[in-house]
Design a protein around this motif. Sequence first.
Motif, mmCIF file in Angstrom:
data_model
loop_
_atom_site.group_PDB
_atom_site.id
_atom_site.type_symbol
_atom_site.label_atom_id
_atom_site.label_comp_id
_atom_site.label_asym_id
_atom_site.label_seq_id
_atom_site.Cartn_x
_atom_site.Cartn_y
_atom_site.Cartn_z
ATOM 1 N N VAL A 49 0.873 -1.133 -0.162
ATOM 2 C CA VAL A 49 -0.021 -0.072 -0.011
ATOM 3 C C VAL A 49 0.800 1.352 -0.063
ATOM 4 N N VAL A 50 1.895 1.442 0.901
ATOM 5 C CA VAL A 50 2.671 2.419 1.080
ATOM 6 C C VAL A 50 3.715 2.792 -0.231
ATOM 7 N N VAL A 51 4.089 1.805 -0.559
ATOM 8 C CA VAL A 51 5.323 1.905 -1.893
ATOM 9 C C VAL A 51 4.295 2.113 -3.200
ATOM 10 N N GLY A 203 8.646 -2.412 -8.977
ATOM 11 C CA GLY A 203 9.337 -2.277 -10.295
ATOM 12 C C GLY A 203 9.784 -0.930 -10.487
ATOM 13 N N TYR A 204 8.991 0.188 -10.406
ATOM 14 C CA TYR A 204 9.135 1.509 -10.862
ATOM 15 C C TYR A 204 10.310 2.271 -9.636
ATOM 16 N N ASP A 327 8.044 4.340 -16.333
ATOM 17 C CA ASP A 327 6.941 4.870 -16.297
ATOM 18 C C ASP A 327 5.593 4.049 -16.737
ATOM 19 N N ALA A 328 6.188 3.146 -17.587
ATOM 20 C CA ALA A 328 4.721 2.280 -17.900
ATOM 21 C C ALA A 328 4.281 1.575 -16.711
ATOM 22 N N PHE A 329 5.558 1.138 -15.870
ATOM 23 C CA PHE A 329 4.984 0.664 -14.772
ATOM 24 C C PHE A 329 4.379 1.555 -13.800
#
Length: 479
Positions: A49-51, A203-204, A327-329
């Motif tokens: 949730v926080v990430v 991922g991002y 950016d896609a992530f």
Amino acid sequence: MNTITFTQTLIMAENQQPQVIEKNLELDDDGRPRRTGNVWTATTHIITVVVGAGVLALAWAMAQLGWIAGIASILIFASISVFTYSLVADCYRYPDPVLGKRNYTYMQAVKVYLGGTMHVICGLILYGKLAGITVGYTITSATSLAAINKVICVHNKGPDADCRSSYNPYMIGFGTLQLFLSQIPNFHKLTWISTVAAITSFGYVFIAIGLCLSILLPGQGAHTSITGTKIGPELSAADKVWRVCSSMGNIALASTYATVIYDIMDTLRSDPPESKQMKRANIIGVSTMTMIFLLCSCLGYAAFGDQTPGNIFAAFYEPYWIVALGDAFIIIHMIGAYQVMGQPFFRVVEMGANIMWPNSNFINKDYLVKVCGVTINLNLFRLIWRTIFVILATILAMAMPFFNQVLSLLGAIGFGPLVVFFPIQMHIAQRQIKALSLRWCALQSLNCLCMLVSLAAIVASVHEISQNIHKYKIFAYKQ
């Protein structure tokens, strides 16, 4: 519709318990399916949730605050979160934290501990923030879509090319997608989107960390300062103060998961007590979150110094495919996150309408419609009201597409009341702490301090948004 009547009838619906005719080992003490969650599953939920997208603004916040105040702010906000969420965990059951009746929602806990007036105020803040976050997610998605276009343009045409583009087409496209997703009756049907969103959020974040390291390891980092961005021709003292306050809102947004804490607790098994498990999960989750926040903010500031952008990805153009992937992530994450935050808001409005007008076919009747061989459960009220909501959220995002300031405003609105005020007041009511006692004074001092910080961040965010709207033509913002 009378607001107090609406919320009171809603809480009555939420309080309804399934009847248990005979003892069933597959059911919990409240008659619901037996919960199997533990400390580690709760920790995973917290981190997931926080990430989120708020992490991308932390490097900018660090640049405004500087090394000392920036690191201290992240640690202080994290410490406050650990403390107050532990208080919230003790309030999951009422009146006894181990054997009492469960509170399934944050609002329900506020209701039983603090009464109807506080329940109404909590509901307005909680669901107002959920609605506002959908605007923030629309802006974030448009920012990332425009960034992908810019990265590819710069790669193909060179850094001197005019690669600016309007956010409006991207926001309209994102809003159109959400129009369809929002018609799904509830988020239980979107579990796969939520899972993918959680994976892409990590991922991002790790791509952003890797890109910052690619600048720092060869020794190409920028000059930094213990006090952050310097006052000079490009930054007045007043603007510095506004930015510092706004930065607090960015950090606050990244630090909160109050809107879903009871949803997480409601997955935990009863032995050991849910409050004990949640406190451990809270410490582990917030500690992990803090390490990720410090990595993102410190590495980003060290790489770009005073020129650190609001969204750390905006500073990178090469390797263009990795930047575009990051950016896609973000976009994929925002698609799912929009529904995670939007569905509870949709649910509360529709439950309220159902309770207030139980005999209305427009509100309550479902129609089975076949489209291309697929049967769709269509409800006219859901179709119309959710469509209007998504359109309004998209229009608001188009009118003020300012990433940092909107995120800061959302963080500031939620932190003071939801993370500090209500947990402390519920704790005082639960433990029957006497007014003006030492503990009462200490708790209320923390409460006042955090409310002042939240208020300062709100004022700063509104000021920054108003300045940007005045500076840029509405609905014609390009970057």
